[in-house]
Design a protein around this motif. Sequence first.
Motif, PDB file in Angstrom:
ATOM      1  N   PHE B  41       0.815  -1.212   0.000  1.00 11.17           N
ATOM      2  CA  PHE B  41       0.000   0.000   0.000  1.00 11.17           C
ATOM      3  C   PHE B  41       0.848   1.263   0.000  1.00 11.17           C
ATOM      4  O   PHE B  41       0.386   2.311  -0.396  1.00 11.17           O
ATOM      5  CB  PHE B  41      -0.924  -0.008   1.213  1.00 11.17           C
ATOM      6  N   LEU B  42       2.065   1.137   0.486  1.00 10.93           N
ATOM      7  CA  LEU B  42       2.917   2.314   0.607  1.00 10.93           C
ATOM      8  C   LEU B  42       4.263   2.075  -0.055  1.00 10.93           C
ATOM      9  O   LEU B  42       4.820   0.973   0.035  1.00 10.93           O
ATOM     10  CB  LEU B  42       3.178   2.639   2.082  1.00 10.93           C
ATOM     11  N   TRP B 136      -5.670   8.401 -11.462  1.00 13.22           N
ATOM     12  CA  TRP B 136      -6.490   8.326 -10.244  1.00 13.22           C
ATOM     13  C   TRP B 136      -7.170   6.961 -10.143  1.00 13.22           C
ATOM     14  O   TRP B 136      -7.246   6.372  -9.057  1.00 13.22           O
ATOM     15  CB  TRP B 136      -7.536   9.447 -10.243  1.00 13.22           C
ATOM     16  N   LEU B 140      -6.787   4.016  -7.099  1.00  7.57           N
ATOM     17  CA  LEU B 140      -7.892   3.390  -6.360  1.00  7.57           C
ATOM     18  C   LEU B 140      -7.938   1.883  -6.593  1.00  7.57           C
ATOM     19  O   LEU B 140      -8.187   1.113  -5.662  1.00  7.57           O
ATOM     20  CB  LEU B 140      -9.234   4.039  -6.736  1.00  7.57           C
ATOM     21  N   LEU B 143      -5.468   0.054  -4.369  1.00  5.92           N
ATOM     22  CA  LEU B 143      -5.906  -0.164  -2.982  1.00  5.92           C
ATOM     23  C   LEU B 143      -6.759  -1.428  -2.912  1.00  5.92           C
ATOM     24  O   LEU B 143      -6.465  -2.343  -2.160  1.00  5.92           O
ATOM     25  CB  LEU B 143      -6.738   1.020  -2.485  1.00  5.92           C
ATOM     26  N   VAL B 144      -7.842  -1.439  -3.669  1.00  8.44           N
ATOM     27  CA  VAL B 144      -8.757  -2.585  -3.716  1.00  8.44           C
ATOM     28  C   VAL B 144      -9.289  -2.679  -5.148  1.00  8.44           C
ATOM     29  O   VAL B 144      -9.965  -1.745  -5.604  1.00  8.44           O
ATOM     30  CB  VAL B 144      -9.946  -2.410  -2.756  1.00  8.44           C
ATOM     31  N   ARG B 147     -12.415  -0.708  -6.736  1.00 10.43           N
ATOM     32  CA  ARG B 147     -12.737   0.502  -5.993  1.00 10.43           C
ATOM     33  C   ARG B 147     -12.969   1.718  -6.899  1.00 10.43           C
ATOM     34  O   ARG B 147     -13.707   2.632  -6.541  1.00 10.43           O
ATOM     35  CB  ARG B 147     -11.618   0.812  -5.002  1.00 10.43           C
ATOM     36  N   ASP B 150     -16.419   2.656  -7.539  1.00 13.16           N
ATOM     37  CA  ASP B 150     -17.251   2.821  -6.342  1.00 13.16           C
ATOM     38  C   ASP B 150     -16.841   4.080  -5.589  1.00 13.16           C
ATOM     39  O   ASP B 150     -16.769   4.096  -4.357  1.00 13.16           O
ATOM     40  CB  ASP B 150     -17.124   1.569  -5.450  1.00 13.16           C
ATOM     41  N   ALA B 151     -16.523   5.141  -6.331  1.00 13.38           N
ATOM     42  CA  ALA B 151     -16.143   6.419  -5.720  1.00 13.38           C
ATOM     43  C   ALA B 151     -16.311   7.517  -6.771  1.00 13.38           C
ATOM     44  O   ALA B 151     -16.198   7.261  -7.971  1.00 13.38           O
ATOM     45  CB  ALA B 151     -14.700   6.383  -5.231  1.00 13.38           C
ATOM     46  N   VAL B 203      -2.537  -8.530   7.848  1.00 15.43           N
ATOM     47  CA  VAL B 203      -3.917  -8.984   7.707  1.00 15.43           C
ATOM     48  C   VAL B 203      -4.859  -7.781   7.782  1.00 15.43           C
ATOM     49  O   VAL B 203      -4.542  -6.755   8.372  1.00 15.43           O
ATOM     50  CB  VAL B 203      -4.288 -10.013   8.797  1.00 15.43           C
ATOM     51  N   ALA B 204      -6.016  -7.956   7.150  1.00 13.23           N
ATOM     52  CA  ALA B 204      -7.054  -6.921   7.170  1.00 13.23           C
ATOM     53  C   ALA B 204      -8.104  -7.297   8.202  1.00 13.23           C
ATOM     54  O   ALA B 204      -8.549  -8.447   8.255  1.00 13.23           O
ATOM     55  CB  ALA B 204      -7.686  -6.797   5.787  1.00 13.23           C
ATOM     56  N   LEU B 220     -15.140  -5.747  -2.302  1.00 13.80           N
ATOM     57  CA  LEU B 220     -14.407  -5.441  -1.082  1.00 13.80           C
ATOM     58  C   LEU B 220     -14.461  -6.611  -0.106  1.00 13.80           C
ATOM     59  O   LEU B 220     -13.461  -6.922   0.570  1.00 13.80           O
ATOM     60  CB  LEU B 220     -15.011  -4.182  -0.449  1.00 13.80           C
ATOM     61  N   TRP B 223     -11.988  -9.208  -1.306  1.00 19.73           N
ATOM     62  CA  TRP B 223     -10.626  -8.741  -1.044  1.00 19.73           C
ATOM     63  C   TRP B 223     -10.274  -8.932   0.434  1.00 19.73           C
ATOM     64  O   TRP B 223      -9.209  -9.439   0.779  1.00 19.73           O
ATOM     65  CB  TRP B 223     -10.531  -7.272  -1.454  1.00 19.73           C
TER      66      TRP B 223
END
Lengths: 228, 228
Positions: B41-42, B136, B140, B143-144, B147, B150-151, B203-204, B220, B223
């Motif tokens: 993610f980073l 963009w 997104l 990330l997932v 996504r 869905d924004a 883990v999420a 989501l 995921w």
Amino acid sequence: MSVASETPAVYPRTEATTPTRLRDRMRYDADTVHAILDEAFLAHVSFTADGVPHVLPLAFGRDGSRVYVHVSSGSHLATAVRHAGDDGLPVAFAVTHADGLVLSRSAFHHSMNFRCVIAHGPLRRVTDPDELAHGWSVLLEHLVPGRSTDARPPNRKEAAQTGLFALDLDRVAAKVRDHGLAAEEDGDLELPYWAGVIPLRTVAGPAQPDTGVGPVPDYLARWAAERA
Amino acid sequence: MSVASETPAVYPRTEATTPTRLRDRMRYDADTVHAILDEAFLAHVSFTADGVPHVLPLAFGRDGSRVYVHVSSGSHLATAVRHAGDDGLPVAFAVTHADGLVLSRSAFHHSMNFRCVIAHGPLRRVTDPDELAHGWSVLLEHLVPGRSTDARPPNRKEAAQTGLFALDLDRVAAKVRDHGLAAEEDGDLELPYWAGVIPLRTVAGPAQPDTGVGPVPDYLARWAAERA
């Protein structure tokens, strides 16, 4: 032995540690800075060599307001420190935890929950024998508290092969985003998009023992249980 | 729109991506490089400004052999890119996963299991409207997956406030340590110290929905289940 500078309760705000924006995310208290460092296994160390930026992930350990890293004596970083001479090599040192995905109704307000420490300063090679021995202990204790007494210390050849380097924390600060969603734009609340936070955390799995070792020692079992 | 350079099956070995040691840990195949990037993610992005090294953690996304990051237009990084002009700002870009603690009988052979990607190259600001919109989406989707639909996409004001930046992957390689213990020194096997590997993974946790949203959407939930 070079003694780590006294650890302040709050690190000073310096030009290097005052951002241009989102200043409410900054934390200067030593408790926050140290907790972020102590929970991490890897730092990213950035330096400039031959005019080009470099970054590499390194294991590290913290002792008061000093961090130690170790890296092969033949590495680019070790070479750059040698070329930098007595003043040390200017580095930027970052430790970051990704704590959650912040999914907003707008692409713009998507974010991460994170905790980060960034430090700037000169990296110097440790040469004093007492500090070398101490620094290696710090590295092992940082991995798992108690580990430094459950391993053979480095001999002279090993200590020469891998360089130990120190960075004193003074230009240092933490940056933290730990709240839920960003404020959505007024018009966005009616949109049909899902929004919320997905927390992330790092967990330790069951120990995988090498052949011929005894049972998992107490210090390690306790540590692993807290992170299971 | 600027089209991402064709993705090779294997990235070339360049001076920047050939280390001085432990070359057996290097991976140049695109599958390995991309998988390491896609799981993260980073990134940590390093650059030099006013002669001083800087590093900062940034969310990112990958599209073929290009990565995008976004950062406030008022940030030091955005300013440095602007000052760099048409050639772009030289950066070093790193993504690292800490996969395990390798606890050896000797302090010297302590290590981490890790997967890391490091890339070097010029970072340029994206200004083409089509590439902006695409970039963009890439952020997104990274990330997932799913996504981006869905924004609400960024409006013009938002796109101006946060800069989107691109780095093409050509001087890029992965470095991986994924085996168990290092070979212990001969004399060390008899020592009474515990040795083995403690695996680590991210883990999420359960989704924390914002007030007023519907049930967690399928993309989501899937995921999150894979990362529970």
